[in-house]
Enzyme design. Structure first.
Site, PDB file in Angstrom:
ATOM      1  N   THR A  33     -67.098   3.643   7.279  1.00  0.00           N
ATOM      2  CA  THR A  33     -67.133   2.243   6.845  1.00  0.00           C
ATOM      3  C   THR A  33     -65.731   1.736   6.537  1.00  0.00           C
ATOM      4  O   THR A  33     -65.493   0.528   6.570  1.00  0.00           O
ATOM      5  CB  THR A  33     -67.990   2.094   5.572  1.00  0.00           C
ATOM      6  OG1 THR A  33     -67.647   3.162   4.680  1.00  0.00           O
ATOM      7  CG2 THR A  33     -69.468   2.146   5.873  1.00  0.00           C
ATOM      8  N   SER A 123     -55.221  16.710   5.970  1.00  0.00           N
ATOM      9  CA  SER A 123     -54.061  15.974   6.489  1.00  0.00           C
ATOM     10  C   SER A 123     -53.614  14.884   5.513  1.00  0.00           C
ATOM     11  O   SER A 123     -52.415  14.712   5.281  1.00  0.00           O
ATOM     12  CB  SER A 123     -54.350  15.383   7.871  1.00  0.00           C
ATOM     13  OG  SER A 123     -55.464  14.546   7.833  1.00  0.00           O
ATOM     14  N   GLU A 155     -50.605   8.694  10.037  1.00  0.00           N
ATOM     15  CA  GLU A 155     -51.731   9.246  10.802  1.00  0.00           C
ATOM     16  C   GLU A 155     -51.935   8.463  12.106  1.00  0.00           C
ATOM     17  O   GLU A 155     -52.193   9.024  13.158  1.00  0.00           O
ATOM     18  CB  GLU A 155     -52.977   9.170   9.934  1.00  0.00           C
ATOM     19  CG  GLU A 155     -54.138   9.939  10.434  1.00  0.00           C
ATOM     20  CD  GLU A 155     -54.266  11.322   9.779  1.00  0.00           C
ATOM     21  OE1 GLU A 155     -54.915  12.168  10.376  1.00  0.00           O
ATOM     22  OE2 GLU A 155     -53.711  11.525   8.693  1.00  0.00           O
ATOM     23  N   ASP A 167     -59.159   8.369   2.936  1.00  0.00           N
ATOM     24  CA  ASP A 167     -58.664   9.702   2.579  1.00  0.00           C
ATOM     25  C   ASP A 167     -57.368   9.609   1.784  1.00  0.00           C
ATOM     26  O   ASP A 167     -57.201  10.266   0.758  1.00  0.00           O
ATOM     27  CB  ASP A 167     -58.416  10.537   3.848  1.00  0.00           C
ATOM     28  CG  ASP A 167     -59.668  10.666   4.692  1.00  0.00           C
ATOM     29  OD1 ASP A 167     -60.760  10.323   4.209  1.00  0.00           O
ATOM     30  OD2 ASP A 167     -59.550  11.107   5.846  1.00  0.00           O
ATOM     31  N   TYR A 218     -63.453   9.546  17.340  1.00  0.00           N
ATOM     32  CA  TYR A 218     -63.216   8.653  16.198  1.00  0.00           C
ATOM     33  C   TYR A 218     -62.685   7.308  16.699  1.00  0.00           C
ATOM     34  O   TYR A 218     -63.186   6.249  16.336  1.00  0.00           O
ATOM     35  CB  TYR A 218     -62.197   9.314  15.266  1.00  0.00           C
ATOM     36  CG  TYR A 218     -61.994   8.591  13.965  1.00  0.00           C
ATOM     37  CD1 TYR A 218     -62.718   8.948  12.839  1.00  0.00           C
ATOM     38  CD2 TYR A 218     -61.084   7.545  13.854  1.00  0.00           C
ATOM     39  CE1 TYR A 218     -62.525   8.295  11.631  1.00  0.00           C
ATOM     40  CE2 TYR A 218     -60.891   6.884  12.666  1.00  0.00           C
ATOM     41  CZ  TYR A 218     -61.606   7.260  11.545  1.00  0.00           C
ATOM     42  OH  TYR A 218     -61.422   6.596  10.360  1.00  0.00           O
TER      43      TYR A 218
HETATM   44  C1  GLA Z   1     -61.918  10.408   8.489  1.00  0.00           C
HETATM   45  C2  GLA Z   1     -60.933   9.247   8.342  1.00  0.00           C
HETATM   46  C3  GLA Z   1     -61.365   8.290   7.239  1.00  0.00           C
HETATM   47  C4  GLA Z   1     -62.818   7.868   7.408  1.00  0.00           C
HETATM   48  C5  GLA Z   1     -63.716   9.090   7.648  1.00  0.00           C
HETATM   49  C6  GLA Z   1     -65.115   8.704   7.992  1.00  0.00           C
HETATM   50  O1  GLA Z   1     -61.882  11.208   7.344  1.00  0.00           O
HETATM   51  O2  GLA Z   1     -59.641   9.725   8.071  1.00  0.00           O
HETATM   52  O3  GLA Z   1     -60.518   7.165   7.231  1.00  0.00           O
HETATM   53  O4  GLA Z   1     -62.964   6.918   8.415  1.00  0.00           O
HETATM   54  O5  GLA Z   1     -63.225   9.919   8.691  1.00  0.00           O
HETATM   55  O6  GLA Z   1     -65.706   8.042   6.924  1.00  0.00           O
END
Ligand code: GLA
Length: 389
Positions: A33, A123, A155, A167, A218
């Site tokens: 999200t 990371s 990243e 994260d 992703y």
């Molecule tokens: C990874 C990404 C986050 C987020 C999650 C899924 O961890 O780094 O930004 O999008 O996936 O919620």
């Protein structure tokens, strides 16, 4: 771990380092999200990266990682993407330079106990730890959100994962025994105490499947969400992300969305609604109801967003049958990694034994289980005199 990192630093570089610890994260609910400007509910946990770092008066950055037994160097004047863990360090230095900040050469030793590829954001911990260390030593005066954005951009530009902010945010804003509701649009956030920490534990079960597909898929998911917004904006003028759309609206315009795009949009809009409902339940001490939403989140991630895998489905399905588990779902980007489970404290040992033997029987490998606690974000543990101060 701190002593080990320090010792290796003394051996390799001789000087006295700054010590920074930088945690991994969990996310109770709100997956995929963040890059849709929605809501997430993460916390920092007691699995971490440790840095020993000192400026070295040169233009070289020399880094030794104990977890890979490797020392790598790069020059401040020629930073290009490439390499394994060092890529994250390069990305951070590059992004600090892009902010117009003058980075100086450094020596560092890193170690950690965050399992790599397990969806616990090793990371982001590597990125956040370096930003905190350099900010401290070079007096950049960055606030925590700017630090998080620096890690996120690192990243995007170096490993090339177009991640959201969750994260890096969690790594840098964590607070002991609290989860954080982050609005990924306004970047406003609220802490709330994780009231259940005595009665329930947050238990992560590692499928031991390395999420190798994660970065390419992703970016595909992210693009599909953007495509959905584009298509929906013909009917809902003024929307700029799925945050502006409700699940009911996605259903209403189903005929105008190709199958997969519909599924992706429905998942994200439902998940945003689930996060807000979960917060209401948590505030009312209704853990069972919040847990039900975690199961629903897993179902959406598996069937609509298609970022789960059979092993994660098995683990979440196993947990669902256990009365000592209030909620369970896959966590993080997906395609492997861990499930997050809320398990009654006194049943943690028996649940661990049961899930390990069931998984071993089914997949021929024993899942690692981590009983976590919620801790503060990345921070300087042991300071040294800052140059010029
Ligand atoms: C990874 C990404 C986050 C987020 C999650 C899924 O961890 O780094 O930004 O999008 O996936 O919620």
């Amino acid at each position: 771990m701190i002593a080990q990192v320090k010792e290796q630093f003394h051996r390799l570089f001789g000087s006295e380092p700054l010590i920074v610890t930088s945690p991994g994260r969990i996310n109770l609910i709100g997956e995929h999200t963040d890059y849709n400007e929605g809501f997430v509910l993460p916390a920092a946990i007691d699995k971490k990266i440790v840095y020993a770092l000192a400026l070295n008066g040169t233009d070289q950055c020399n880094s030794c990682a104990l977890f890979s037994n490797e020392t790598v160097s790069f020059s401040l004047h020629d930073i290009r993407p490439g390499g394994g863990w060092i890529n994250y360090l390069k990305g951070v230095v590059y992004q600090l330079q892009q902010r117009g900040l003058t980075v100086r050469g450094f020596d560092c030793v890193i170690h950690g106990d965050i399992p790599i590829g397990a969806g616990m954001s090793s990371s982001a911990a590597v990125e956040g730890g370096l930003v905190v260390a350099l900010d401290h030593l070079l007096g950049f005066g960055l606030n925590r959100m700017d630090m998080a954005k620096t890690g996120q951009l690192a990243e995007h530009t170096f490993p090339g994962v177009k991640c959201g902010i969750m994260d890096q945010f969690a790594n840098l804003h964590g607070r002991r025994d609290s989860v954080m509701l982050l609005d990924c649009r306004s970047l406003e956030y609220r802490y709330f105490p994780f009231e259940f920490s005595r009665e329930y534990k947050i238990v992560l079960v590692n499928s031991m499947v390395h999420h190798s597909l994660a970065s390419s898929e992703y970016n595909v998911r992210r693009a599909q969400c953007e495509e959905g917004v584009k298509l929906l904006s013909a009917f809902l003028p003024g929307i700029s992300s799925l945050r502006d759309v409700t699940a009911a609206q996605v259903r209403q315009y189903r005929d105008h969305l190709p199958g997969k795009i519909y599924d992706r949009c429905l998942y994200v809009t439902e998940e945003n609604e689930r996060v807000l409902r979960a917060c209401e339940h948590l505030q009312r001490n209704e853990l069972q109801q919040a847990g039900e939403l975690m199961y629903a989140s897993h179902d959406g991630l598996s069937r609509l967003y298609e970022v789960s895998c059979p092993e994660l489905d098995f683990l979440a399905g196993f947990a669902r049958q256990r009365t000592e588990v209030a909620g369970s779902r896959m966590m993080g980007g997906g395609f492997g990694g861990c499930t997050i489970n809320l398990v009654k404290t006194d049943a943690v040992p028996s649940f661990t034994a049961l899930v390990q033997s069931a998984y071993l029987e089914r997949y021929g490998k024993t899942p690692e289980v981590y009983v976590t606690s919620i801790v503060d974000g990345a921070r300087v543990e042991e300071g040294i005199a800052v140059a010029g101060a």
